[in-house]
Design a protein around this motif. Structure first.
Motif, PDB file in Angstrom:
ATOM      1  N   SER A  28       0.893  -1.149   0.000  1.00 40.78           N
ATOM      2  CA  SER A  28       0.000   0.000   0.000  1.00 40.78           C
ATOM      3  C   SER A  28       0.927   1.192   0.000  1.00 40.78           C
ATOM      4  CB  SER A  28      -0.896  -0.013   1.238  1.00 40.78           C
ATOM      5  OG  SER A  28      -1.634   1.187   1.284  1.00 40.78           O
ATOM      6  N   ILE A  29       0.985   1.899  -1.113  1.00 45.68           N
ATOM      7  CA  ILE A  29       2.046   2.893  -1.262  1.00 45.68           C
ATOM      8  C   ILE A  29       1.562   4.105  -2.043  1.00 45.68           C
ATOM      9  CG2 ILE A  29       3.027   1.827  -3.355  1.00 45.68           C
ATOM     10  CD1 ILE A  29       5.818   2.388  -2.029  1.00 45.68           C
ATOM     11  N   GLY A  30       1.869   5.283  -1.527  1.00 50.46           N
ATOM     12  CA  GLY A  30       1.532   6.511  -2.217  1.00 50.46           C
ATOM     13  C   GLY A  30       2.450   6.678  -3.420  1.00 50.46           C
ATOM     14  N   GLN A  39       3.326   9.068  -7.281  1.00 50.79           N
ATOM     15  CA  GLN A  39       3.063  10.172  -8.198  1.00 50.79           C
ATOM     16  C   GLN A  39       3.513   9.726  -9.582  1.00 50.79           C
ATOM     17  OE1 GLN A  39       4.285  14.087  -6.870  1.00 50.79           O
ATOM     18  NE2 GLN A  39       4.326  13.434  -4.731  1.00 50.79           N
ATOM     19  N   ASP A  72      -1.120  12.903  -8.527  1.00 50.64           N
ATOM     20  CA  ASP A  72      -0.590  12.691  -7.175  1.00 50.64           C
ATOM     21  C   ASP A  72      -1.745  12.394  -6.218  1.00 50.64           C
ATOM     22  OD1 ASP A  72      -1.793  15.146  -6.710  1.00 50.64           O
ATOM     23  OD2 ASP A  72       0.027  16.154  -6.052  1.00 50.64           O
ATOM     24  N   ARG A  73      -1.432  12.273  -4.931  1.00 47.64           N
ATOM     25  CA  ARG A  73      -2.399  11.935  -3.882  1.00 47.64           C
ATOM     26  C   ARG A  73      -3.204  10.680  -4.232  1.00 47.64           C
ATOM     27  NH1 ARG A  73      -4.924  17.658  -3.889  1.00 47.64           N
ATOM     28  NH2 ARG A  73      -3.589  17.772  -5.745  1.00 47.64           N
ATOM     29  N   VAL A  74      -2.533   9.694  -4.764  1.00 49.40           N
ATOM     30  CA  VAL A  74      -3.179   8.399  -4.996  1.00 49.40           C
ATOM     31  C   VAL A  74      -2.273   7.332  -4.377  1.00 49.40           C
ATOM     32  CG1 VAL A  74      -4.251   9.118  -7.157  1.00 49.40           C
ATOM     33  CG2 VAL A  74      -2.031   7.982  -7.225  1.00 49.40           C
ATOM     34  N   SER A  75      -2.855   6.204  -4.072  1.00 49.24           N
ATOM     35  CA  SER A  75      -2.015   5.105  -3.598  1.00 49.24           C
ATOM     36  C   SER A  75      -2.361   3.830  -4.340  1.00 49.24           C
ATOM     37  CB  SER A  75      -2.157   4.924  -2.085  1.00 49.24           C
ATOM     38  OG  SER A  75      -3.457   4.516  -1.776  1.00 49.24           O
ATOM     39  N   SER A  80      -2.335  -0.449  -4.279  1.00 49.12           N
ATOM     40  CA  SER A  80      -2.266  -1.561  -3.342  1.00 49.12           C
ATOM     41  C   SER A  80      -2.394  -2.893  -4.058  1.00 49.12           C
ATOM     42  CB  SER A  80      -3.329  -1.411  -2.261  1.00 49.12           C
ATOM     43  OG  SER A  80      -4.593  -1.353  -2.851  1.00 49.12           O
ATOM     44  N   GLN A 104      -4.594  -1.971  -7.891  1.00 54.41           N
ATOM     45  CA  GLN A 104      -5.743  -1.217  -7.395  1.00 54.41           C
ATOM     46  C   GLN A 104      -5.294   0.180  -6.998  1.00 54.41           C
ATOM     47  OE1 GLN A 104      -8.766  -2.701  -7.460  1.00 54.41           O
ATOM     48  NE2 GLN A 104      -9.715  -0.763  -6.870  1.00 54.41           N
ATOM     49  N   ALA A 139      -6.227   3.901  -5.336  1.00 56.89           N
ATOM     50  CA  ALA A 139      -7.187   4.591  -4.476  1.00 56.89           C
ATOM     51  C   ALA A 139      -6.873   6.071  -4.462  1.00 56.89           C
ATOM     52  CB  ALA A 139      -7.099   4.033  -3.061  1.00 56.89           C
ATOM     53  N   SER A 140      -7.919   6.901  -4.435  1.00 57.14           N
ATOM     54  CA  SER A 140      -7.704   8.347  -4.354  1.00 57.14           C
ATOM     55  C   SER A 140      -8.737   8.974  -3.435  1.00 57.14           C
ATOM     56  CB  SER A 140      -7.784   8.977  -5.731  1.00 57.14           C
ATOM     57  OG  SER A 140      -9.084   8.815  -6.242  1.00 57.14           O
ATOM     58  N   ASN A 175       3.055  10.059   3.879  1.00 59.19           N
ATOM     59  CA  ASN A 175       2.473   8.759   3.604  1.00 59.19           C
ATOM     60  C   ASN A 175       2.752   7.867   4.810  1.00 59.19           C
ATOM     61  OD1 ASN A 175       2.799   5.853   2.458  1.00 59.19           O
ATOM     62  ND2 ASN A 175       1.753   7.008   0.866  1.00 59.19           N
ATOM     63  N   LEU A 188      -7.082  11.188   3.419  1.00 64.34           N
ATOM     64  CA  LEU A 188      -7.139  10.194   2.342  1.00 64.34           C
ATOM     65  C   LEU A 188      -6.611   8.846   2.832  1.00 64.34           C
ATOM     66  CD1 LEU A 188      -7.591   9.403  -0.640  1.00 64.34           C
ATOM     67  CD2 LEU A 188      -5.245  10.142  -1.083  1.00 64.34           C
TER      68      LEU A 188
END
Lengths: 446, 462
Positions: A386-388, A390, A403-406, A408, A443, A445-446, B387, B457
Motif C-alpha cells: 500500500s504505497i503513495g 506520483q 498525485d495523492r493516490v495510492s 495496493s 488497485q 485509491a484516491s 504517507n 485520504l
C-alpha cells in the motif's frame, strides 16, 4: 598508538584463538570521505570523515560471539576479542566451517579509480554552483533548491580468518545530486536527480540540474484520478526502490525462519516466462561487485529466478550449512554487525526489454509511476503493498500528472502479473540493474 | 581527552580564521543480544570511539572526524578543513556563548550496565518473551526478541571556554512476532525503551508486550482489505504521533527553515492548526527515550511549545539555526555520534492531551477508520507530502467499531492536515522511536492522545 590494519587483524584473531575459539573471522574497514553542500550560491556545510573499525566473530564449539571496536590500540583490540569470547558462551551453535584459503580471481571489477580522490572541494563547489545557476534560470517556477551537494568517498576492507584466508577490497566513488522545488498556484513539487560514479569526469552537473527541473515541473498541476484497477508502469527510477522492499524474501535466513512467503516454492513459477533475476557480483564498476563475499567465499553470477521459476536463495555459511548445500558466496557484513546475506548487485535480464514508450502504448489507459512516497505501507513478510505514488496517466494520447493516490496489492501477486519490462536502467554505479516494470493491473485509491 | 590538548586544537582552529570551534569526544559501548527461532542467535558488544571537530566561519559549517586520538591527527584535520573551505560564505553572528545549568538530573540517567547475559537477567527476559508470544496462539510461527543497551560518555569543548561532560544510557527491548494461517503471514511488534540502564527491564511488563505483539499479528490474519477514499480517521494514541513528528515536526526544525524548505516559514503567530491542538517538544522528561541533559552543542535542553491552541509559536533550533532564523535557542542540536555535525532535531515530540474520551471520539466520527496502531511513514519536508501505514485498523460504522482491516495508508500534506484535527482525546501516551535526518539516527519519542482527523485520504484495496 594505533596498530596497522594487518596488525590489528592478526592480533584479534590470535587473541581469539588463544582464548579458546577454534575458529574466528574478522573484518577491518576504513573509509574516508569529503562532501559539501550549497544553498543560494554559497557553501553551507563541508564534511570530512575518516573512519576505522574492526569487527570480530569467534566460534567456540561452533557457538558465535560478536564484537567490534573503533579504537585500534593493542589494548582495545584484545578487549574486543575478550568481549566476543565471553558472549559465545550464551549463543547456540551455527555448525559452520570457515573458508579455507584459495586462489581468489584477479579480475578487475573497476570499483576503484584514483581519479575519484582528485575530486576536491573547489571542483565540487564549482559544479554545484553550475547546477544551481542553471536550475534557477531554466524555469521561473523553480522557487527553491534546498538540496544540492557533491561528495567523494573511498574505502578499504580486509577480511581474514583463522584458517589463513586473507582478502582485500578497495573502492572509491564521486557523486553529485540536486533537489529542486517548483511552484505553481496549486502546489509545490520536488524534482531530484543525481548519481554516483567512479570517475569525476562522468559527472554532468548541467544535465543533472536540467533533469531535476524537468521532473519537478512535469508534476505541477498533478491531481488525483478516480479509484479503480489499472495497468501500471513502474519507471526504472523507482523499480529498484519498489523491488528493494521485498528482495528480503530471497534471503535463505528469512525463508528458514518463516519470514518469507517464498518458503517451499523452489521450482515453482513466481514470475512470468522470460523473467530472469540474478545476483551479479562481477559487473564492472557496480557498488555490489566483489570477488569474494564477507566470509571469504568466491562469488559467481547466479539466477534466483530463471524464466519465471524460483531457483534458489541467498546464503551465508550458516544457512547453506543448515540446508546442506555448497556455499553460494552471498554473505554480507559490516564491522559492527553479524553476518547476513544479500544481493551483490541485483539484475533483471533486459534482453527482451522494450522502451518505456512502447510499454506505455500497450494499454489505452495506464499509470506511469515516477515517484514512490515511502515504503512503510509495504510489509516485506506478508507482501502487502500500500504505497503513495506520483506519476502520469496516459489516456487516449493525453498525459495528466497524478498525485495523492495510492496503489495496493500483494507483491507476490504483482510479480506474477508483470507483463513486460524496459530496456534502460537508472544511471550510476548503484548496483541495481533493474529496468522499468509493466504490471497488468493494480488497485488505485484516491 | 586532556583539556589542555583540546584547547590547543581549538586555538589552532580559531587562528585559521574560524569564528567558533568545537570538539566532541565520544566513547560508546554497545551491547546487544537477540533470540530468534527459539535460539540465542547473536550476542554482541562493541566500542565506538571518535572525535568530531567543528569549525564555523560565518554561516559556513566545516566538520571532520577521526578515530585517532593523537594531537597530530587533529592538527591535520584543522588544516585539511581550513584549506578546503571555499571563501564565498555569508557572515553570521552566533550570539552569546552557551551557558546555563541543565534542568535534568544527570544522575537519574546512570544505571546498571550489561555484564553476563545470564547473570544480568537478559537471557531470562528473552525466553519469557518468546514463551509468552508463542502461548498466544498456535498460529504464531516465529518470534524475534532483542535487547539493546548503549552507554555514551562524551566531552564537549568549545572555543568560548565551555566544557561539558555527558554520560547517557539507553536500553530498549523489542519483540517481533509472525503469525501464519493458510499461507497468509502477518506481523506485530512492540519496542519499548528508556533513557536508563538495564534496570529499565526490571520495571518492564515483558509478558504484556510479547502478548500485545502476538495478538496483533494473529488479529490481522483475519483482517480484510482496507477501504479507500477520503474519510474521518481516528488515529490511536502513542505511536500515532509519528504523523505529527514527520509531517510537522521536521518542517518545524530550523534546519528546514534555513533552506526555506518548510510550509511554516514566516508563519509564527499565525493559526496553523485547529484551536484544539497544542504540540510540544520536551527534552527534559525524566528517563524518556529522547531526553538529554544538554544538547550536542552543550545548550541545556528545554520544554518547547511549538503550537499553542492552533497558533505557531516557535521552531526547534540549534545555535546556527537560531542565529540565522532569529528564533530562540531551544537546546535541540543533536547528532547520532561523533560522525555527524549537530543540527536541530526533535527530542520527545507530542500533541498535548485534550478532553475527549474515546467513546466521544468514536461517536462523533460516524463512518470511517480507526487506526489503532500506526506503522512508520515518510514525508518530504519541502512539499509537506506524507504517507503513513496503518498497522492495525478497524472500520467504524455509525460510531460502532467493526471488522479489522489491513493494508491501509494515510496520505496528505502536513500543513493541510493540521486544521483538520478537530478533536483531541485525553489518553496521551509516548512511544520511543529512531529518527533519521541530516545528523544521523537519534532516539526520539513520538506521542499523542487519540485524535480525530476529518477527512484524510485512506489508501486501501476495497
Amino acid at each position: 598508538m594505533n596498530l596497522s590494519p594487518q596488525e590489528a587483524l592478526d592480533l584479534v584473531l590470535e587473541t581469539a584463538r588463544k582464548g579458546g575459539a577454534q575458529d574466528a573471522d574478522a573484518l577491518y574497514e576504513e573509509s574516508e570521505s569529503l562532501s559539501l553542500d550549497v544553498f543560494e550560491g554559497a557553501m553551507k556545510n563541508l564534511e570530512r570523515s575518516d573512519s576505522v573499525g574492526l569487527g570480530l566473530r569467534v566460534l567456540v564449539d561452533g557457538r558465535p560471539g560478536y564484537s567490534f571496536t573503533e579504537r585500534l590500540t593493542a589494548q582495545s583490540v584484545r578487549r574486543c576479542a575478550e568481549d566476543a569470547l565471553a558472549l559465545a558462551a550464551f549463543t547456540d551453535s551455527l555448525g559452520i566451517q570457515l573458508t579455507e584459503p584459495s586462489t581468489v580471481s584477479q579480475l578487475d571489477l573497476g570499483v576503484h579509480d584514483d581519479a575519484a580522490l582528485d575530486y576536491g572541494p573547489a571542483r565540487m563547489l564549482e559544479q554545484c554552483l553550475e547546477a544551481e545557476d542553471l536550475a534557477r534560470t531554466l524555469d521561473a517556477r523553480v522557487v527553491n533548491i534546498p538540496h544540492l551537494g557533491a561528495s567523494r568517498s573511498s574505502g578499504r576492507s580486509l577480511l581474514g580468518n583463522t584458517r589463513g584466508f586473507r582478502g582485500e577490497r578497495c573502492s572509491a566513488s564521486v557523486s553529485l545530486g540536486i533537489g529542486v522545488v517548483a511552484r505553481d498556484s496549486s502546489a509545490d513539487k520536488m524534482g531530484w536527480d543525481g548519481a554516483t560514479w567512479r570517475h569525476p569526469g562522468a559527472i554532468e552537473p548541467r544535465a543533472i540540474a536540467q533533469t531535476a527541473v524537468e521532473r519537478a515541473i512535469s508534476l505541477l498541476g498533478a491531481r488525483p484520478i478516480p479509484s479503480g484497477p489499472l495497468p501500471v508502469l513502474f519507471d526504472e527510477r523507482v523499480s529498484g526502490q519498489f523491488l528493494g522492499i521485498f528482495l528480503g524474501a530471497f534471503l535463505a535466513d528469512s525463508v528458514q525462519k518463516g519470514q518469507s512467503r517464498l518458503v517451499g516454492r523452489i521450482g515453482e513459477r513466481i514470475a512470468p516466462a522470460g523473467f530472469h533475476l540474478f545476483t551479479s557480483p562481477h559487473l564492472p564498476t557496480m557498488s555490489g561487485s566483489r570477488l569474494f563475499d564477507a566470509e571469504g567465499v568466491s562469488t559467481t553470477k547466479r539466477a534466483l529466478v530463471e524464466d519465471g521459476i524460483l531457483r534458489g536463495f541467498l546464503h551465508n555459511l550458516e544457512t547453506s550449512t543448515r540446508e546442506g548445500i555448497a556455499p553460494t558466496g552471498d554473505a554480507h557484513r559490516g564491522y559492527t554487525g553479524r553476518v547476513s546475506a544479500g544481493f551483490s548487485n541485483v539484475e533483471i535480464d533486459r534482453s527482451a526489454g522494450r522502451s518505456n514508450k512502447e510499454l506505455l502504448s500497450k494499454f489505452p489507459r495506464i499509470l506511469h509511476v515516477v515517484k514512490l512516497e515511502g515504503s512503510t505501507g509495504c510489509n516485506p513478510v506478508s507482501g502487502d503493498v500500500s504505497i503513495g505514488v506520483q506519476g502520469f496517466l496516459h489516456e487516449n494520447g493525453g498525459i495528466i500528472p497524478v498525485d495523492r493516490v495510492s496503489l495496493s496489492g500483494n507483491f507476490f501477486d504483482i510479480l506474477v502479473d508483470v507483463v513486460g519490462w524496459g530496456d534502460a536502467v537508472r544511471p550510476g554505479v548503484h548496483g541495481q540493474i533493474l529496468p522499468s516494470l509493466l504490471v497488468r493491473s493494480l488497485q488505485l485509491a484516491s | 581527552m586532556d583539556p589542555i590538548q583540546a584547547r590547543r586544537i581549538l586555538d589552532h582552529a580559531c587562528a585559521r580564521g574560524a569564528g567558533f570551534a568545537e570538539l566532541f569526544v565520544e566513547e560508546t559501548r554497545f551491547s546487544s543480544i537477540q533470540l530468534r527461532d527459539r535460539r540465542v542467535e547473536s550476542a554482541s558488544a562493541g566500542t565506538e570511539f571518535g572525535i568530531g571537530l567543528r569549525m564555523i566561519f560565518g554561516a559556513q559549517v566545516l566538520y571532520g572526524h577521526t578515530s585517532r586520538e593523537d594531537l597530530g591527527a587533529l592538527e591535520r584535520l584543522v588544516e585539511d578543513l581550513a584549506q578546503a573551505r571555499p571563501r564565498n560564505g555569508q557572515d553570521l553572528d552566533l550570539g552569546d556563548p552557551i551557558t546555563g545549568r541543565s534542568f535534568v538530573d544527570a544522575s537519574a540517567r546512570m544505571g546498571r550496565d550489561p555484564s553476563d547475559p545470564q547473570k544480568d537477567g537478559r537471557l531470562a527476559v528473552l525466553r519469557l518473551a518468546d514463551e509468552s508470544a508463542r502461548a498466544v496462539s498456535s498460529r504464531v510461527v516465529q518470534a524475534t526478541i532483542g535487547i539493546l543497551h548503549r552507554r555514551t560518555r562524551l566531552t564537549l569543548f568549545n572555543s568560548e571556554g565551555l566544557q561539558r561532560e555527558g554520560d547517557r544510557t539507553w536500553t530498549r527491548f523489542n519483540v517481533g512476532v509472525i503469525a501464519e494461517h493458510q499461507g497468509v503471514r502477518q506481523t506485530g511488534s512492540e519496542a519499548p525503551g528508556e533513557g536508563r540502564g538495564l534496570e529499565f527491564l526490571d520495571g518492564l511488563d515483558v509478558v504484556a508486550n510479547a502478548r500485545a505483539a502476538a495478538d496483533r499479528a494473529v488479529r490481522m490474519l483475519d483482517a480484510s482489505p482496507a477501504p479507500a477514499g477520503e474519510m474521518p480517521v481516528l488515529i490511536g494514541n502513542g505511536f500515532g504521533g509519528v504523523i505529527f513528528h514527520e509531517a510537522c515536526g521536521h518542517p518545524l526544525e530550523t534546519e528546514a527553515l534555513r533552506r526555506k524548505a518548510t510550509p511554516f516559514a514566516g508563519r509564527i503567530g499565525e493559526m496553523v492548526a485547529h484551536p484544539c491542538l497544542t504540540a510540544i517538544d520536551d527534552g527534559t522528561i525524566p528517563h524518556a527515550w529522547g531526553s538529554l541533559e544538554f544538547d550536542d552543542e552543550g545548550t541545556p535542553t528545554t520544554r518547547t511549545t511549538l503550537i499553542e491552541n492552533g497558533v505557531l509559536r516557535t521552531f526547534l533550533s540549534d545555535r546556527i539555526g537560531a542565529a540565522e532564523c532569529g528564533v530562540p535557542r531551544s537546546g535541540s542540536a543533536r547528532r547520532e555520534s561523533y560522525r555527524y555535525a549537530p543540527v536541530s532535531r526533535m527530542r520527545n515530540t507530542f500533541i498535548a492531551a485534550g478532553e475527549s474520551s474515546q467513546e466521544d471520539l468514536l461517536a462523533s466520527m460516524g463512518d470511517g477508520l480507526w487506526a489503532v496502531r500506526m506503522g512508520g511513514g515518510s514525508v518530504n519536508p519541502a512539499t509537506g507530502e506524507f504517507n503513513f501505514a496503518v498497522e492495525e485498523g478497524y472500520l467504524v460504522k455509525g460510531g460502532k467499531v467493526g471488522a479489522a482491516v489491513r493494508g491501509a495508508t494515510l496520505t496528505g500534506k502536513g500543513h493541510e492536515i493540521m486544521p483538520r484535527i478537530r478533536m483531541v482525546g485525553r489518553d496521551l501516551e509516548m512511544a520511543p522511536g529512531t529518527c533519521g535526518a541530516a545528523s544521523g539516527l537519534v532516539p526520539v519519542c513520538v506521542g499523542q492522545p487519540s485524535i480525530l482527523v476529518d477527512p484524510i485520504l485512506v489508501g486501501g484495496r476495497s
